[in-house]
Enzyme design. Structure first.
Site, PDB file in Angstrom:
ATOM      1  N   LYS A 183      -4.158   1.862  18.732  1.00 20.27           N
ATOM      2  CA  LYS A 183      -5.039   0.706  18.589  1.00 20.27           C
ATOM      3  C   LYS A 183      -4.440  -0.235  17.541  1.00 20.27           C
ATOM      4  O   LYS A 183      -4.499   0.035  16.339  1.00 20.27           O
ATOM      5  CB  LYS A 183      -6.441   1.126  18.118  1.00 20.27           C
ATOM      6  CG  LYS A 183      -7.408  -0.037  18.174  1.00 20.27           C
ATOM      7  CD  LYS A 183      -8.505   0.030  17.138  1.00 20.27           C
ATOM      8  CE  LYS A 183      -8.218  -0.758  15.918  1.00 20.27           C
ATOM      9  NZ  LYS A 183      -8.066  -2.198  16.060  1.00 20.27           N
ATOM     10  N   GLU A 258      -1.498   5.406   5.214  1.00 18.79           N
ATOM     11  CA  GLU A 258      -0.704   4.524   4.350  1.00 18.79           C
ATOM     12  C   GLU A 258      -1.568   3.310   4.056  1.00 18.79           C
ATOM     13  O   GLU A 258      -2.005   2.622   4.987  1.00 18.79           O
ATOM     14  CB  GLU A 258       0.593   4.096   5.041  1.00 18.79           C
ATOM     15  CG  GLU A 258       1.617   5.212   5.166  1.00 18.79           C
ATOM     16  CD  GLU A 258       2.071   5.789   3.839  1.00 18.79           C
ATOM     17  OE1 GLU A 258       1.873   5.154   2.794  1.00 18.79           O
ATOM     18  OE2 GLU A 258       2.602   6.917   3.856  1.00 18.79           O
ATOM     19  N   CYS A 292       2.452  -4.643   2.235  1.00 21.51           N
ATOM     20  CA  CYS A 292       1.814  -3.656   1.359  1.00 21.51           C
ATOM     21  C   CYS A 292       2.685  -3.384   0.149  1.00 21.51           C
ATOM     22  O   CYS A 292       2.189  -3.009  -0.908  1.00 21.51           O
ATOM     23  CB  CYS A 292       1.556  -2.373   2.124  1.00 21.51           C
ATOM     24  SG  CYS A 292       3.040  -1.753   2.907  1.00 21.51           S
ATOM     25  N   GLU A 391      -5.884  -5.668  -5.031  1.00 21.11           N
ATOM     26  CA  GLU A 391      -4.927  -6.140  -4.032  1.00 21.11           C
ATOM     27  C   GLU A 391      -5.446  -7.442  -3.418  1.00 21.11           C
ATOM     28  O   GLU A 391      -6.566  -7.502  -2.921  1.00 21.11           O
ATOM     29  CB  GLU A 391      -4.755  -5.088  -2.928  1.00 21.11           C
ATOM     30  CG  GLU A 391      -3.707  -5.507  -1.917  1.00 21.11           C
ATOM     31  CD  GLU A 391      -3.548  -4.523  -0.750  1.00 21.11           C
ATOM     32  OE1 GLU A 391      -4.570  -4.159  -0.138  1.00 21.11           O
ATOM     33  OE2 GLU A 391      -2.404  -4.134  -0.454  1.00 21.11           O
TER      34      GLU A 391
HETATM   35  P1  NAD Z   1      -7.727  -2.807   7.828  1.00 24.86           P
HETATM   36  O1  NAD Z   1      -7.965  -1.541   7.111  1.00 24.86           O
HETATM   37  O2  NAD Z   1      -8.802  -3.809   7.863  1.00 24.86           O
HETATM   38  O3  NAD Z   1      -7.376  -2.510   9.361  1.00 24.86           O
HETATM   39  C1  NAD Z   1      -6.317  -1.641   9.733  1.00 24.86           C
HETATM   40  C2  NAD Z   1      -6.609  -1.110  11.118  1.00 24.86           C
HETATM   41  O4  NAD Z   1      -7.759  -0.268  11.052  1.00 24.86           O
HETATM   42  C3  NAD Z   1      -6.921  -2.185  12.148  1.00 24.86           C
HETATM   43  O5  NAD Z   1      -6.374  -1.829  13.390  1.00 24.86           O
HETATM   44  C4  NAD Z   1      -8.434  -2.150  12.190  1.00 24.86           C
HETATM   45  O6  NAD Z   1      -8.984  -2.636  13.389  1.00 24.86           O
HETATM   46  C5  NAD Z   1      -8.702  -0.671  12.027  1.00 24.86           C
HETATM   47  N1  NAD Z   1     -10.047  -0.338  11.554  1.00 24.86           N
HETATM   48  C6  NAD Z   1     -10.879  -1.116  10.822  1.00 24.86           C
HETATM   49  N2  NAD Z   1     -12.039  -0.451  10.593  1.00 24.86           N
HETATM   50  C7  NAD Z   1     -11.914   0.763  11.177  1.00 24.86           C
HETATM   51  C8  NAD Z   1     -12.766   1.899  11.274  1.00 24.86           C
HETATM   52  N3  NAD Z   1     -13.972   1.921  10.711  1.00 24.86           N
HETATM   53  N4  NAD Z   1     -12.321   2.986  11.936  1.00 24.86           N
HETATM   54  C9  NAD Z   1     -11.078   2.995  12.485  1.00 24.86           C
HETATM   55  N5  NAD Z   1     -10.239   1.943  12.438  1.00 24.86           N
HETATM   56  C10 NAD Z   1     -10.640   0.840  11.788  1.00 24.86           C
HETATM   57  O7  NAD Z   1      -6.376  -3.403   7.232  1.00 24.86           O
HETATM   58  P2  NAD Z   1      -5.654  -4.779   7.618  1.00 24.86           P
HETATM   59  O8  NAD Z   1      -6.451  -5.906   7.061  1.00 24.86           O
HETATM   60  O9  NAD Z   1      -5.313  -4.790   9.079  1.00 24.86           O
HETATM   61  O10 NAD Z   1      -4.281  -4.626   6.844  1.00 24.86           O
HETATM   62  C11 NAD Z   1      -4.118  -4.955   5.493  1.00 24.86           C
HETATM   63  C12 NAD Z   1      -4.122  -3.700   4.641  1.00 24.86           C
HETATM   64  O11 NAD Z   1      -3.156  -2.787   5.138  1.00 24.86           O
HETATM   65  C13 NAD Z   1      -3.730  -3.970   3.209  1.00 24.86           C
HETATM   66  O12 NAD Z   1      -4.550  -3.227   2.347  1.00 24.86           O
HETATM   67  C14 NAD Z   1      -2.289  -3.457   3.138  1.00 24.86           C
HETATM   68  O13 NAD Z   1      -1.867  -3.073   1.866  1.00 24.86           O
HETATM   69  C15 NAD Z   1      -2.348  -2.298   4.065  1.00 24.86           C
HETATM   70  N6  NAD Z   1      -1.016  -1.940   4.549  1.00 24.86           N
HETATM   71  C16 NAD Z   1      -0.448  -0.801   4.072  1.00 24.86           C
HETATM   72  C17 NAD Z   1       0.828  -0.441   4.477  1.00 24.86           C
HETATM   73  C18 NAD Z   1       1.475   0.819   3.988  1.00 24.86           C
HETATM   74  O14 NAD Z   1       2.401   1.290   4.641  1.00 24.86           O
HETATM   75  N7  NAD Z   1       1.052   1.388   2.885  1.00 24.86           N
HETATM   76  C19 NAD Z   1       1.531  -1.252   5.373  1.00 24.86           C
HETATM   77  C20 NAD Z   1       0.905  -2.418   5.829  1.00 24.86           C
HETATM   78  C21 NAD Z   1      -0.366  -2.744   5.424  1.00 24.86           C
END
Ligand code: NAD
Length: 469
Positions: A183, A258, A292, A391
């Site tokens: 997803k 992550e 990130c 962040e």
């Molecule tokens: P997010 O947590 O909002 O969403 C990530 C994914 O999770 C999306 O596909 C979203 O639809 C899904 N999601 C949201 N709510 C959910 C739930 N309740 N159950 C299951 N899935 C759910 O994050 P984002 O805004 O897409 O990305 C930004 C964040 O990602 C930042 O905090 C960034 O630091 C982090 N990030 C971390 C890494 C890493 O490798 N550490 C890499 C890239 C991004």
């Protein structure tokens, strides 16, 4: 690139059991181009029905052993073909990446897409090189340790690397015989769809790879809670990751998270100033600060502090913010209106906390109506300020002055996160000390905090990661 983009058919369906599907509910969500604010496509919004179908189908295919039962050599050939097909489709994938999330198209073309092909190739090549192990046995029997596929894995990915992060998760899962249901983030459905289409041509049995699109609340949660999913690999925010961990642990599914960071970049008095400025600009502002591993807090010792802030302000004047498809653009738009609002909110917070705005701080006008924000730097900040601790995930960074290396190290580690950290110094003593004492998963010396090799274990410590690398 503009002409190629105009000719591109934007994908909008799920892929389940090798077939394209629209959601039964008929509901859709809009994929917006952040460089223009215009709708690229109305994408099918899957619900329980589609997720459960994808998972059940993946389960059946796994149980049948049509993929996991193939020899490592056969799986290797299919993955190598997939890597080749990714490169054949490099332009289309780079365009989708860029149109979806606003990344300068040449970054996607030169880095993200070849990196995705590379990760498939690397796992393919590992398949006939990783031997089983024989353990010495106290009972003098033959004790063999063998790697087996986990089963059905659910992959949930964020929007900031629309091709690279899905590839990092899909490649090892498929290489070792698992079936996948992915997803992607709602903001960036394009690349995952194109990857699904390429996977369908590479020679995998139908149903080994499935794509469901839609919201985290619906699609993500159904996937996480499905008893037919053996493991979840998630990349995204800390809040969502923690909820996923609880759900997975409660049903004893494997989980790998992550998450976010607040990555420090230390600049010591003995640093090469020009190099320190270049790597800091790269760390904090390239990819619109939406990595990130981006650095958003510069911890600078007193002897170089003023020179560093002045040189940063000067260097930031030449950063070109613009349309992701235009040549000469260094930094594309912010990914969405919501993320832009969050970045602007933190710029307000920084000012109300008393930090001094050195550069940026407002919107940039371009020829299209996208979400363009000037890279923003604050100085005279304190470690306790919210802009130093939370962040932001945009092109917004701040500078904190410290007396010496010891104070810098303590401040760098004083965070709930621990993803990446950097130090700019010409001292081997401090560089080595920092590598051993930084509480981050990845430590960079005279390099930007962002930028990794795909074959090196990736991950953080403390609140940034959970589970295996
Ligand atoms: P997010 O947590 O909002 O969403 C990530 C994914 O999770 C999306 O596909 C979203 O639809 C899904 N999601 C949201 N709510 C959910 C739930 N309740 N159950 C299951 N899935 C759910 O994050 P984002 O805004 O897409 O990305 C930004 C964040 O990602 C930042 O905090 C960034 O630091 C982090 N990030 C971390 C890494 C890493 O490798 N550490 C890499 C890239 C991004």
């Amino acid at each position: 690139w503009q002409n190629k983009a105009a000719a591109l058919q934007f994908p909008d369906q799920a892929v389940i059991d090798g077939k394209r599907r629209s959601a039964q509910s008929g509901q859709t969500f809009a994929a917006i181009n952040p460089a223009t604010g215009q709708c690229l496509a109305n994408v099918t919004a899957c619900g329980d029905e589609e997720v459960n179908a994808a998972v059940s189908n993946a389960r059946q295919v796994f149980e049948a052993g049509t993929w996991s039962g193939r020899s490592p050599g056969e799986r290797k050939q299919v993955l190598l073909r997939l890597a080749d097909l990714i490169m054949v489709n490099c332009e289309e994938l780079a365009l989708l990446d860029s149109l979806n999330m606003g990344k300068p198209v040449m970054d996607a073309y030169n880095i993200d897409v070849p990196g995705a092909a590379g990760v498939f190739r690397w796992y393919a090549e590992s398949l006939d090189k990783l031997y089983d192990q024989i353990a010495p046995s106290a009972q003098n029997v033959l004790a063999t340790i063998t790697r087996e596929a986990l089963g059905v894995v659910g992959l949930i990915t964020p929007w900031n690397f629309p091709i690279a992060i899905p590839a990092w998760k899909i490649a090892p899962a498929l290489a070792y015989g698992n079936c996948v249901v992915i997803k992607p983030a709602e903001l960036v459905p394009g690349c995952a769809w194109a990857l699904a289409e390429i996977i369908s041509r590479a020679g995998f049995p139908a149903g080994v790879f499935n794509l469901v699109m839609g919201s985290g609340r619906v699609v993500g949660e159904v996937l996480v809670n499905s008893p037919k999913v053996d493991g979840i690999s998630f990349t995204g925010s800390v809040g969502v990751g923690r909820q996923i961990a609880v759900s997975c642990v409660s049903r004893q599914a494997k989980v790998q998270l992550e998450m976010g960071g607040k990555n420090p970049q230390i600049i010591l008095d003995d640093a090469d100033l020009k190099q320190a400025v270049e790597l800091s600009v790269q760390s904090a502002f390239y990819s619109t600060g939406q990595r990130c591993t981006a650095s958003s807090r510069f911890i600078v010792t007193a002897g170089i502090h003023d020179k560093f802030v002045e040189a940063m302000a000067e260097r930031m004047k030449s950063i070109k913010v613009g349309h992701a498809l235009h040549s000469g653009t260094d930094i594309g738009p912010v990914v969405s209106q919501a993320q832009l609002d969050q970045d602007l909110k933190y710029i307000d917070i920084g000012q109300s906390e008393g930090a001094r705005l050195v550069s940026g701080g407002g919107l940039v006008t371009c020829d299209t109506e996208g979400y363009y924000l000037a890279p923003t730097l604050f100085a005279d900040s304190e470690a306790a300020m919210r802009i130093s601790r939370e962040e932001i995930f945009g092109p917004v960074a701040n500078v904190v002055r410290v007396a010496d290396y010891e104070a810098a190290l303590a401040m760098a580690n004083d965070t709930e996160f621990g993803l990446s950290a950097g130090i700019a110094t010409t001292s081997l003593k401090y560089a080595n000390h920092f590598k051993r004492h930084s509480q981050a998963g990845m430590v960079m010396v005279n390099l930007p905090t962002a930028g990794v090799d795909y074959h090196v274990p990736f991950g953080g410590r403390k609140g940034s990661s959970y589970g295996s690398r």
